[in-house]
Design an enzyme around this catalytic site. Structure first.
Site, PDB file in Angstrom:
ATOM      1  N   GLU A 122      61.890  42.008  35.384  1.00 58.87           N
ATOM      2  CA  GLU A 122      60.782  42.652  34.686  1.00 58.87           C
ATOM      3  C   GLU A 122      59.750  43.222  35.654  1.00 58.87           C
ATOM      4  OE1 GLU A 122      60.234  40.662  30.406  1.00 58.87           O
ATOM      5  OE2 GLU A 122      60.204  39.182  32.028  1.00 58.87           O
ATOM      6  N   GLU A 142      67.078  35.706  28.577  1.00 61.35           N
ATOM      7  CA  GLU A 142      66.241  34.845  27.730  1.00 61.35           C
ATOM      8  C   GLU A 142      66.923  34.412  26.440  1.00 61.35           C
ATOM      9  OE1 GLU A 142      63.562  36.983  30.526  1.00 61.35           O
ATOM     10  OE2 GLU A 142      65.245  37.565  29.236  1.00 61.35           O
TER      11      GLU A 142
END
Length: 268
Positions: A122, A142
């Protein structure tokens, strides 16, 4: 007069799992993830990284910022336990902290080999340039934790590769090799693993040769018009062009071009 205090003062006293190296001669700053072997990024480090990017953005000695890591892996992601311990208010700031490279007015390069997972991916996506290697694997895993990316990963990725590929990566926790990431437009460049440092050095030197004012303007314009209509983007581009038209750097660039010499930009 009342003395003012701020939590940031103590946050910058000791970096949690990374270090900062500034090479004034090369106008370069390196933020080096340094918690081997997997360079896990802790909760405190996220806020520290934001503050470091803001500090380097204000440092006139720095032209280009490089985000890299020690060892075989860029980062396996965040501290999983930290998510359960953090308050909702703290978690709500995660995306703002990780977006610091995008807000920074200077060019930011993410150089990654090995794992580049979760928050490591990210924060790389928030950088301007991503250099990958044959060993690089990008992932947003995730879903395996019953969660989704929380620091802008799915949103930024969708802008780059579209909804179909983003669903494939996010909803299946798929790993994307460096070569494929380059083919998809996620990585700027993919090189042999042993060439990562040399490729990073080349890009730093290339970026340093341009006008810092023009680069700041281009970066902000491109970021601000990512979601704009074509007509609005063209209008804003025109305003930025007009403003640079009266800059010293533009005059120097034109004079250097006609004089058949290298320009000497000073950022004004």
């Amino acid at each position: 007069m009342t003395a003012l205090t701020h939590p940031a003062h103590s946050l910058l006293d000791r970096f949690d799992g990374f270090r900062v190296e500034v090479d004034a001669a090369r106008e370069r700053a390196d933020i080096v993830l340094a918690r081997p072997p997997l360079n896990v990024i802790s909760m405190p480090a996220r806020e520290q990284l934001r503050l470091v990017f803001e500090s380097l953005d204000a440092d006139p000695a720095v032209r280009v910022i490089v985000l890299r890591a020690e060892g075989e892996h860029f980062s396996s992601g965040g501290d999983i336990k930290g998510f359960l311990e953090a308050s909702p208010e703290h978690v709500s700031r995660l995306a703002w902290n990780i977006a610091a490279p995008a807000r920074c007015g200077k060019p930011v390069i993410a150089a990654a080999r090995g794992y580049c997972f979760g928050v490591g991916f990210e924060i790389s996506l928030a950088c301007d340039f991503r250099i990958a290697t044959d060993t690089t694997q990008y992932a947003l895993p995730e879903q395996k934790l019953g969660q989704i990316p929380g620091s802008g990963g799915s949103a930024r990725l969708q802008k780059m590769v579209g909804i179909t590929r983003t669903k494939d990566i996010v909803m299946r926790s798929r790993r994307i090799p460096g070569r494929q990431a380059h083919d998809w437009g996620v990585a700027t460049e993919c090189v042999a693993d042993a060439e990562l440092e040399a490729a990073t050095d080349r890009l730093v030197d290339e970026l340093r040769a341009f006008s810092p004012l023009a680069q700041r303007t281009a970066k902000k314009l491109l970021n601000d018009t990512e979601d704009a209509t074509l007509s609005v983007a063209i209008e804003l581009e025109g305003h930025c062009y007009s403003r640079l038209r009266s800059s010293n750097d533009f005059r120097e660039g034109v004079e250097a071009f006609h004089g058949k010499r290298r320009p000497n930009f000073n950022g004004t």
